[in-house]
Design an enzyme around this catalytic site. Structure first.
Site, PDB file in Angstrom:
ATOM      1  N   CYS A  82       0.830  -1.207   0.000  1.00  9.74           N
ATOM      2  CA  CYS A  82       0.000   0.000   0.000  1.00  9.74           C
ATOM      3  C   CYS A  82       0.866   1.260   0.000  1.00  9.74           C
ATOM      4  O   CYS A  82       1.559   1.511  -0.964  1.00  9.74           O
ATOM      5  CB  CYS A  82      -0.993  -0.028   1.171  1.00  9.74           C
ATOM      6  SG  CYS A  82      -2.338   1.166   0.960  1.00  9.74           S
ATOM      7  N   HIS A 182      -3.916  -4.892   0.034  1.00 11.53           N
ATOM      8  CA  HIS A 182      -3.403  -5.427   1.296  1.00 11.53           C
ATOM      9  C   HIS A 182      -3.476  -6.957   1.285  1.00 11.53           C
ATOM     10  O   HIS A 182      -4.531  -7.508   1.575  1.00 11.53           O
ATOM     11  CB  HIS A 182      -4.225  -4.886   2.467  1.00 11.53           C
ATOM     12  CG  HIS A 182      -3.960  -3.444   2.742  1.00 11.53           C
ATOM     13  ND1 HIS A 182      -2.971  -3.026   3.595  1.00 11.53           N
ATOM     14  CD2 HIS A 182      -4.534  -2.322   2.262  1.00 11.53           C
ATOM     15  CE1 HIS A 182      -2.941  -1.708   3.622  1.00 11.53           C
ATOM     16  NE2 HIS A 182      -3.883  -1.247   2.831  1.00 11.53           N
ATOM     17  N   GLU A 184      -2.426  -8.903   3.429  1.00 12.98           N
ATOM     18  CA  GLU A 184      -2.700  -9.359   4.809  1.00 12.98           C
ATOM     19  C   GLU A 184      -4.181  -9.284   5.150  1.00 12.98           C
ATOM     20  O   GLU A 184      -4.611  -9.802   6.176  1.00 12.98           O
ATOM     21  CB  GLU A 184      -1.847  -8.559   5.808  1.00 12.98           C
ATOM     22  CG  GLU A 184      -2.295  -7.128   6.123  1.00 12.98           C
ATOM     23  CD  GLU A 184      -1.924  -6.085   5.071  1.00 12.98           C
ATOM     24  OE1 GLU A 184      -1.495  -6.459   3.962  1.00 12.98           O
ATOM     25  OE2 GLU A 184      -2.083  -4.882   5.373  1.00 12.98           O
TER      26      GLU A 184
END
Lengths: 200, 253
Positions: A82, A182, A184
């Site tokens: 990001c 993202h 994650e």
């Protein structure tokens, strides 16, 4: 799964998603270190450069902690996420910020054409994925984005996404890999991408 | 194409879900982490946890909960309820929350929105607005809808966006709990008036209501609680229904 003896360091700075990245790696069975120590970062097998926040204050912080030089000199695989991806580029329109200059691309503000909402928040599709960070399982699938600034498509684009205009969802130059989304927070698909990075 | 988001909401008190649920898979009906994991596996795009704990000590259990959720879940989640200060937000974000939602505190002190957006970025600040239609138009209500204000919904929504909120979570109190559909006309007006995403809340009862809230209400995301908790609508069924109606949704493989 990659060799679990590898040392993975997540660069610790005032980024919002450091802990989320740590947790994501834990779910893959990896105990990463969170550190701002140049020595520890330089000697890691792989480095993750996360990021949630604003470009100019983050660059100022990195310079103050001398982490800008540390990141520029890394030779091992690095994953920018990001804002981390945007800071690897040359320049950002976000408060006219000079970034790290590792990937020769500029970061621009989304300007709506047909009343599209900004920030670009939510799940959007990846296309034209290529290189070692991605594999065919991610082509056409959804990952989670939260951003108002974007990197145009260019020579180093390794994944694309479309919102207002086509933009870079992934970048790679040499050992520097990056995603605008993202991983994650992108469900099982994001985990695949993190696994691919760990296998590099 | 950006997908429309489906967001289950969990009400939390003292670290437990307020209403028990009847998922067969669930061993402990009051465990928010387990419930959240099920929603995430079913393909929820995001989750919202609203803490209704009254006291400060009990709110500390919220931090433990946020840590556990962040460790288990690989989708984004928002935490709200009783946030009044910058420190509340930084501690929740540090525990792994992706966004926070503020409501009454923003009405009482609108500068809080600017302060939070500056400190943490607009993308993680959701402003929740509860409103009801009165003889004088839509009026904002506080404290979970118990306290009426003179504030007009549309004026307040504009101000919230101008002050730097990243999203608005709009609950129509007239529709909440009715299961008769979302406040689509009002939502469409909000959505066309603002350039930040709108999360619709209040009124979900059947799959068609989600189609309408995206097509007519122009919402970017839709939130619901009881229909998901009581398994009246399963998220995978809802998503394939919406997909068949040509609404862009994320389906998981």
């Amino acid at each position: 799964m990659s060799n679990k003896k590898e040392r993975i360091v997540i660069i610790d700075y005032n980024a919002g998603n450091v802990r989320s990245v740590l947790f994501a790696l834990q779910r893959l069975g990896i105990e990463a270190q969170i550190s701002a120590e140049p020595e520890l970062i330089q000697t890691a097998d792989k480095v993750i450069f996360p990021g949630v926040g604003e470009a100019s204050t983050t660059m100022a912080y990195l310079r103050e902690k001398k982490l800008d030089k540390v990141i520029r000199n890394l030779q091992q695989p690095v994953l920018g996420i990001c804002l981390g991806m945007q800071l690897l580029c040359t320049h950002s329109e976000e408060n006219n910020t000079t970034c790290l200059g590792l990937i020769p691309q500029n970061v621009r503000l989304f300007r709506p054409i047909k009343r599209e909402k900004v920030p670009h928040i939510g799940w959007n599709r990846l296309y034209d994925v290529q290189g070692a960070l991605f594999d065919s399982r991610q082509e056409g699938e959804y990952t989670y984005f939260v951003h108002s600034y974007f990197v145009e498509k260019g020579d180093y684009t390794i994944a694309s996404c479309d919102y207002i205009l086509p933009f870079s969802a992934g970048l790679q130059k040499d050992n520097f890999y990056a995603t605008q989304f993202h991983p994650e927070k992108s469900g099982g698909l994001g985990q695949q991408i993190l696994e691919n990075f760990l296998k590099l | 194409m950006l997908a429309k988001r489906i967001i289950p909401c969990l009400d939390i008190k003292d670290g437990r879900t307020v209403k028990g649920v009847n998922f067969i898979e669930l061993r402990d009906a009051g465990d928010p982490v387990e419930q959240a994991k099920i929603y995430s596996d079913q393909g929820a795009d995001e989750l919202i946890f609203l803490d209704i704990s009254a006291t400060n000590e009990k709110r500390k259990t919220l931090h433990d909960l946020v840590l556990q959720v962040a460790a288990r879940l690989n989708i984004p989640f928002t935490v709200g309820g009783g946030i009044t200060r910058c420190e509340d937000v930084s501690s929740l974000l540090e525990c792994g929350a992706d966004k926070v939602s503020i409501n009454s505190a923003a009405v009482r002190k609108p500068e809080l929105i600017d302060e939070l957006a500056r400190s943490f970025g607009s993308q993680c600040i959701t402003v929740a607005i509860d409103a009801r239609k009165t003889d004088n138009g839509w009026k904002v209500h506080l404290n979970g809808g118990r306290v009426p204000t003179e504030l007009n919904l549309f004026d307040w929504a504009k101000e919230v966006a101008a002050r730097g909120a990243g999203e608005i979570l709009f609950t129509s109190m007239d529709h909440d709990g009715t299961k008769s559909g979302f406040a689509n006309k009002t939502l469409a007006r909000l959505s066309s008036m603002l350039t930040i995403p709108i999360i619709a809340s209040g009124g979900a009862g059947k799959k068609e209501h989600f189609r309408d809230v995206f097509k007519i209400g122009k919402a970017d995301a839709a939130l619901a609680a009881s229909i998901f908790h009581y398994n009246e609508i399963a998220i995978p069924d809802l998503k394939s229904f919406l997909k068949n109606k040509n609404i862009s949704v994320r389906t998981t493989t």
